[in-house]
Design a protein around this motif. Structure first.
Motif, PDB file in Angstrom:
ATOM      1  N   PHE A 348      -1.850  -0.173  -9.940  1.00 37.61           N
ATOM      2  CA  PHE A 348      -2.580   0.884 -10.625  1.00 37.61           C
ATOM      3  C   PHE A 348      -1.577   1.703 -11.429  1.00 37.61           C
ATOM      4  O   PHE A 348      -0.574   2.175 -10.888  1.00 37.61           O
ATOM      5  CB  PHE A 348      -3.320   1.783  -9.632  1.00 37.61           C
ATOM      6  N   ARG A 349      -1.842   1.841 -12.712  1.00 38.27           N
ATOM      7  CA  ARG A 349      -0.940   2.527 -13.637  1.00 38.27           C
ATOM      8  C   ARG A 349       0.482   1.978 -13.557  1.00 38.27           C
ATOM      9  O   ARG A 349       1.470   2.720 -13.557  1.00 38.27           O
ATOM     10  CB  ARG A 349      -0.952   4.037 -13.381  1.00 38.27           C
ATOM     11  N   GLY A 350       0.563   0.643 -13.459  1.00 39.03           N
ATOM     12  CA  GLY A 350       1.849  -0.030 -13.494  1.00 39.03           C
ATOM     13  C   GLY A 350       2.608  -0.080 -12.198  1.00 39.03           C
ATOM     14  O   GLY A 350       3.666  -0.705 -12.121  1.00 39.03           O
ATOM     15  N   GLU A 351       2.112   0.538 -11.136  1.00 37.48           N
ATOM     16  CA  GLU A 351       2.801   0.548  -9.840  1.00 37.48           C
ATOM     17  C   GLU A 351       1.969  -0.183  -8.807  1.00 37.48           C
ATOM     18  O   GLU A 351       0.738  -0.147  -8.840  1.00 37.48           O
ATOM     19  CB  GLU A 351       3.071   1.981  -9.391  1.00 37.48           C
ATOM     20  N   TYR A 352       2.675  -0.832  -7.863  1.00 37.40           N
ATOM     21  CA  TYR A 352       1.978  -1.545  -6.806  1.00 37.40           C
ATOM     22  C   TYR A 352       1.134  -0.575  -5.989  1.00 37.40           C
ATOM     23  O   TYR A 352       1.550   0.540  -5.682  1.00 37.40           O
ATOM     24  CB  TYR A 352       2.971  -2.279  -5.903  1.00 37.40           C
ATOM     25  N   LEU A 353      -0.050  -1.014  -5.649  1.00 39.15           N
ATOM     26  CA  LEU A 353      -1.011  -0.169  -4.952  1.00 39.15           C
ATOM     27  C   LEU A 353      -0.554   0.083  -3.516  1.00 39.15           C
ATOM     28  O   LEU A 353      -0.181  -0.839  -2.788  1.00 39.15           O
ATOM     29  CB  LEU A 353      -2.384  -0.850  -4.943  1.00 39.15           C
ATOM     30  N   SER A 354      -0.553   1.333  -3.107  1.00 38.07           N
ATOM     31  CA  SER A 354      -0.266   1.716  -1.719  1.00 38.07           C
ATOM     32  C   SER A 354      -1.570   2.153  -1.054  1.00 38.07           C
ATOM     33  O   SER A 354      -2.594   2.362  -1.726  1.00 38.07           O
ATOM     34  CB  SER A 354       0.733   2.874  -1.673  1.00 38.07           C
ATOM     35  N   HIS A 355      -1.549   2.303   0.270  1.00 43.00           N
ATOM     36  CA  HIS A 355      -2.743   2.760   0.975  1.00 43.00           C
ATOM     37  C   HIS A 355      -3.151   4.152   0.505  1.00 43.00           C
ATOM     38  O   HIS A 355      -4.346   4.433   0.319  1.00 43.00           O
ATOM     39  CB  HIS A 355      -2.489   2.778   2.483  1.00 43.00           C
ATOM     40  N   LYS A 427     -11.475   3.262   7.589  1.00 46.33           N
ATOM     41  CA  LYS A 427     -10.114   2.987   8.048  1.00 46.33           C
ATOM     42  C   LYS A 427      -9.459   1.980   7.105  1.00 46.33           C
ATOM     43  O   LYS A 427     -10.125   1.101   6.554  1.00 46.33           O
ATOM     44  CB  LYS A 427     -10.124   2.444   9.482  1.00 46.33           C
ATOM     45  N   ARG A 428      -8.177   2.111   6.956  1.00 45.71           N
ATOM     46  CA  ARG A 428      -7.435   1.222   6.070  1.00 45.71           C
ATOM     47  C   ARG A 428      -7.451  -0.212   6.585  1.00 45.71           C
ATOM     48  O   ARG A 428      -7.349  -0.463   7.782  1.00 45.71           O
ATOM     49  CB  ARG A 428      -5.982   1.678   5.949  1.00 45.71           C
ATOM     50  N   GLY A 429      -7.544  -1.171   5.643  1.00 49.44           N
ATOM     51  CA  GLY A 429      -7.382  -2.568   5.997  1.00 49.44           C
ATOM     52  C   GLY A 429      -5.916  -2.944   6.039  1.00 49.44           C
ATOM     53  O   GLY A 429      -5.026  -2.108   5.826  1.00 49.44           O
ATOM     54  N   ASN A 430      -5.644  -4.198   6.305  1.00 48.04           N
ATOM     55  CA  ASN A 430      -4.246  -4.643   6.385  1.00 48.04           C
ATOM     56  C   ASN A 430      -3.561  -4.617   5.026  1.00 48.04           C
ATOM     57  O   ASN A 430      -2.355  -4.390   4.934  1.00 48.04           O
ATOM     58  CB  ASN A 430      -4.186  -6.060   6.962  1.00 48.04           C
ATOM     59  N   VAL A 431      -4.339  -4.844   3.978  1.00 46.91           N
ATOM     60  CA  VAL A 431      -3.793  -4.899   2.622  1.00 46.91           C
ATOM     61  C   VAL A 431      -4.250  -3.664   1.860  1.00 46.91           C
ATOM     62  O   VAL A 431      -5.424  -3.294   1.925  1.00 46.91           O
ATOM     63  CB  VAL A 431      -4.279  -6.177   1.899  1.00 46.91           C
ATOM     64  N   PRO A 432      -3.352  -2.977   1.153  1.00 47.20           N
ATOM     65  CA  PRO A 432      -3.774  -1.824   0.354  1.00 47.20           C
ATOM     66  C   PRO A 432      -4.915  -2.193  -0.594  1.00 47.20           C
ATOM     67  O   PRO A 432      -4.885  -3.233  -1.249  1.00 47.20           O
ATOM     68  CB  PRO A 432      -2.508  -1.438  -0.425  1.00 47.20           C
ATOM     69  N   GLY A 433      -5.917  -1.325  -0.640  1.00 48.83           N
ATOM     70  CA  GLY A 433      -7.089  -1.599  -1.454  1.00 48.83           C
ATOM     71  C   GLY A 433      -8.233  -2.215  -0.679  1.00 48.83           C
ATOM     72  O   GLY A 433      -9.297  -2.466  -1.244  1.00 48.83           O
ATOM     73  N   THR A 434      -8.030  -2.463   0.626  1.00 51.51           N
ATOM     74  CA  THR A 434      -9.097  -2.964   1.493  1.00 51.51           C
ATOM     75  C   THR A 434      -9.332  -1.954   2.609  1.00 51.51           C
ATOM     76  O   THR A 434      -8.396  -1.306   3.090  1.00 51.51           O
ATOM     77  CB  THR A 434      -8.763  -4.336   2.090  1.00 51.51           C
ATOM     78  N   PHE A 435     -10.594  -1.847   3.034  1.00 60.12           N
ATOM     79  CA  PHE A 435     -10.979  -0.825   4.006  1.00 60.12           C
ATOM     80  C   PHE A 435     -12.069  -1.352   4.928  1.00 60.12           C
ATOM     81  O   PHE A 435     -12.873  -2.200   4.536  1.00 60.12           O
ATOM     82  CB  PHE A 435     -11.508   0.423   3.289  1.00 60.12           C
ATOM     83  N   ASN A 447     -21.130  -2.393  10.185  1.00 60.84           N
ATOM     84  CA  ASN A 447     -19.710  -2.469   9.846  1.00 60.84           C
ATOM     85  C   ASN A 447     -19.570  -3.201   8.521  1.00 60.84           C
ATOM     86  O   ASN A 447     -20.238  -4.211   8.283  1.00 60.84           O
ATOM     87  CB  ASN A 447     -18.930  -3.199  10.941  1.00 60.84           C
ATOM     88  N   GLU A 448     -18.671  -2.679   7.668  1.00 57.49           N
ATOM     89  CA  GLU A 448     -18.505  -3.246   6.339  1.00 57.49           C
ATOM     90  C   GLU A 448     -17.024  -3.352   5.980  1.00 57.49           C
ATOM     91  O   GLU A 448     -16.214  -2.539   6.427  1.00 57.49           O
ATOM     92  CB  GLU A 448     -19.232  -2.383   5.294  1.00 57.49           C
ATOM     93  N   PHE A 449     -16.710  -4.351   5.173  1.00 55.85           N
ATOM     94  CA  PHE A 449     -15.353  -4.540   4.656  1.00 55.85           C
ATOM     95  C   PHE A 449     -15.406  -4.327   3.152  1.00 55.85           C
ATOM     96  O   PHE A 449     -16.078  -5.066   2.446  1.00 55.85           O
ATOM     97  CB  PHE A 449     -14.840  -5.943   4.993  1.00 55.85           C
ATOM     98  N   TRP A 450     -14.720  -3.290   2.670  1.00 49.82           N
ATOM     99  CA  TRP A 450     -14.749  -2.919   1.258  1.00 49.82           C
ATOM    100  C   TRP A 450     -13.437  -3.291   0.580  1.00 49.82           C
ATOM    101  O   TRP A 450     -12.363  -3.251   1.193  1.00 49.82           O
ATOM    102  CB  TRP A 450     -14.966  -1.415   1.106  1.00 49.82           C
ATOM    103  N   THR A 451     -13.545  -3.626  -0.694  1.00 50.69           N
ATOM    104  CA  THR A 451     -12.391  -3.965  -1.516  1.00 50.69           C
ATOM    105  C   THR A 451     -12.455  -3.181  -2.828  1.00 50.69           C
ATOM    106  O   THR A 451     -13.505  -3.154  -3.480  1.00 50.69           O
ATOM    107  CB  THR A 451     -12.372  -5.473  -1.839  1.00 50.69           C
ATOM    108  N   ILE A 452     -11.362  -2.525  -3.184  1.00 57.51           N
ATOM    109  CA  ILE A 452     -11.260  -1.921  -4.511  1.00 57.51           C
ATOM    110  C   ILE A 452     -10.838  -3.033  -5.460  1.00 57.51           C
ATOM    111  O   ILE A 452      -9.692  -3.471  -5.449  1.00 57.51           O
ATOM    112  CB  ILE A 452     -10.248  -0.767  -4.534  1.00 57.51           C
TER     113      ILE A 452
END
Length: 544
Positions: A348-355, A427-435, A447-452
């Motif tokens: 995002f905006r040129g930088e790797y996505l963090s939690h 709650k945060r998933g294992n990979v940034p951008g997943t919840f 229960n749901e698994f969301w992805t940005i």
């Protein structure tokens, strides 16, 4: 917006759509015999739900012995064999579907892919009816394919030469479904020809079965398949085929929960939840909800959820919390779907996505506006179409806590516009951008698994995907929402980038439903005291 599907305690539903609600009989007077006289009537949909798990032989029997029922149940519990289910879709050349005027050929190609998400052994060949453009070898190969096909799906075929060719070469196909095609084409189910009385309604495909001794069961199949096709969306088109596969070819794993437990569960319900059942029946709104649910198809998730959203009450929540969530009287166990596999955005905006940044993307415009995002369009025909959907994402007072609260309008079955609000723990998933999301919706946990999937650098739009399941309801689902700060579609730059994001979700733009954002006065927004917003991203400079 994803709305956790509310499972009726009366019958497990999978694919809900709004339908007119009419009650066959008035509700009986309230007195103690109510439990004995009313609950079994509500349970009728459990019994009718069994039809889509019966084998063709079982459907044609006038009676079934106990040993035969045991054999059927044994088959039903078996995992599907490795042998493929073979389908051929024969589509009128250059014909256009009601799905945003998308060619039927493209719709069927996408349906073939979506069938693979259910079972890799489902194989569907899609072709147009311009046979004169094919060489002799290809035509002969098609004849051979039809000789071994389980289902022939005919859509928008009216060319007389094509009709004659189909009639001559589909004799051995046990199941033929004709939609919006020549009335001279004949339909077939389970090897039996069904006379056409209408060339547009799947009811005609199944009408003859209704003369059998299993009339109630076949009538239910007629209704389910008819409604599934006539809604003309990708979920229901696929579901229409799954109904036929499950009823006439072999059990479909994701539909195994539609076979209800029947009246054997009634004693357990009363034993464990007697007070909650009685309170629900004595409460006008809760009673209306049960009556409404009783009119919904066992696979109609939108109808089901609209009943709940129309008649929410504490009594209904206590009823479902006890009957379903705490005691699982229906003994169901749905799992979150694994397909399609949707990767999150990496940078995002040129930088790797963090939690932290990913959470900020959810928080979105909140702070500058009174909401994080507004939903522009959604993919799921059950949960993404409510008007005036506002999303509130925020950090809680407790360290590491994160919350999602969708606020949305519902036009009740009595024609009244009401606001509803839910609260998800995130709650945060294992990979940034997943919840991982969870919500207690009217007494049932989903229960749901969301992805940005993507968010534009200027926060002008975003795409979020979700997979979900209400375990004790036997319901699983997927969907996606396109969001923006004002509920309006992205500008030209966004429209050029959006198709790539949709491709990562295996979603076509014609699958999206536009949300009505026209009359959204006075939404019940606001945050709990002590809530926190952005952590990494400074969005103050963004323009509305």
């Amino acid at each position: 917006m994803s709305l956790a599907p509310f499972p009726t305690a009366i019958s497990p539903h999978l694919n809900r759509r709004p339908t007119p609600t009419r009650f066959q009989t008035p509700f009986i007077k309230l007195r103690m015999p109510l439990l004995q006289s009313t609950i079994p009537r509500f349970l009728h949909s459990w019994e009718s739900a069994r039809i889509i798990s019966f084998s063709p032989a079982a459907l044609n029997r006038s009676s079934t012995t106990a040993d035969e029922e045991e054999d059927i149940e044994g088959v039903r519990k078996m995992e599907p064999s490795a042998s493929p289910v073979r389908l051929v879709a024969f589509v009128g050349d250059n014909t256009v579907s009601p799905l945003k005027s998308t060619p039927w050929f493209d719709v069927m190609l996408h349906t073939a892919k979506r069938l693979k998400w259910v079972d890799e052994a489902y194989e569907m060949l899609v072709l147009t009816d311009k046979l004169h453009q094919l060489d002799d070898k290809t035509v002969e190969d098609l004849r051979e394919e039809l000789r071994h096909s389980d289902i022939l799906l005919i859509v928008a075929v009216s060319d007389q030469e094509s009709v004659k060719w189909v009639q001559a070469n589909s004799v051995n196909v046990p199941n033929i479904l004709c939609f919006e095609s020549s009335p001279t084409l004949r339909n077939k189910l389970g090897g039996s020809i069904v006379e056409n009385k209408s060339n547009e309604n799947i009811i005609s495909v199944l009408a003859a079965i209704s003369q059998s001794k299993r009339k109630n069961e076949s009538d239910e199949i007629v209704r389910i398949v008819s409604e599934a096709w006539d809604r003309h969306n990708s979920d229901d088109i696929r579901f229409c085929l799954l109904i036929v596969i499950n009823a006439y070819i072999r059990p479909v794993p994701i539909m195994k929960n539609l076979r209800a437990k029947g009246f054997s569960t009634l004693n357990g319900m009363v034993k464990n939840c007697g007070p909650q059942i009685l309170n629900c029946l004595l409460d006008p709104n809760c009673r209306k909800a049960l009556q409404c649910l009783n009119r919904c198809s066992p696979v109609d998730q939108v109808c089901n959820y609209r009943c709940i959203a129309s008649y929410e009450s504490p009594c209904l929540e206590e009823f479902s919390l006890c009957v379903l969530q705490k005691n699982n009287c229906l003994e169901l166990d749905a799992k979150i779907p694994e397909k399609p596999s949707v990767p999150p955005m990496i940078k995002f905006r040129g930088e790797y996505l963090s939690h932290e940044t990913a959470e900020d993307l959810f928080v979105g415009w909140l702070g500058k506006l009174d909401w994080s995002w507004r939903v522009v369009a959604g993919q799921n025909p059950a949960y993404d179409q409510f008007p005036c959907q506002y999303q509130l994402f925020y950090r809680g007072k407790a360290r590491g806590s994160f919350w999602y609260e969708p606020v949305f309008q519902v036009r009740t079955l009595e024609g009244i516009l009401v606001w509803r609000r839910r609260k998800y723990r995130v709650k945060r998933g294992n990979v940034p951008g997943t919840f991982n999301f969870s919500v207690l919706d009217n007494g049932v946990v989903s229960n749901e698994f969301w992805t940005i999937v993507d968010v534009s650098d200027d926060f002008s739009w975003g795409l979020f995907h979700y997979h979900g399941a209400a375990r004790v309801a036997g319901q699983s689902y997927t969907g996606a929402v396109l969001v923006s700060p004002d509920g309006v579609f992205p500008d030209e730059a966004g429209r050029q980038r959006l198709p790539s994001a949709l491709d990562r979700c295996d979603i076509k733009d014609w699958e999206l439903f536009n949300v009505d954002n026209c009359s959204c006065q006075n939404p019940p927004l606001g945050l709990p005291e002590g809530s926190k917003l952005h952590s990494k991203i400074n969005h103050e400079h963004l323009k509305q």
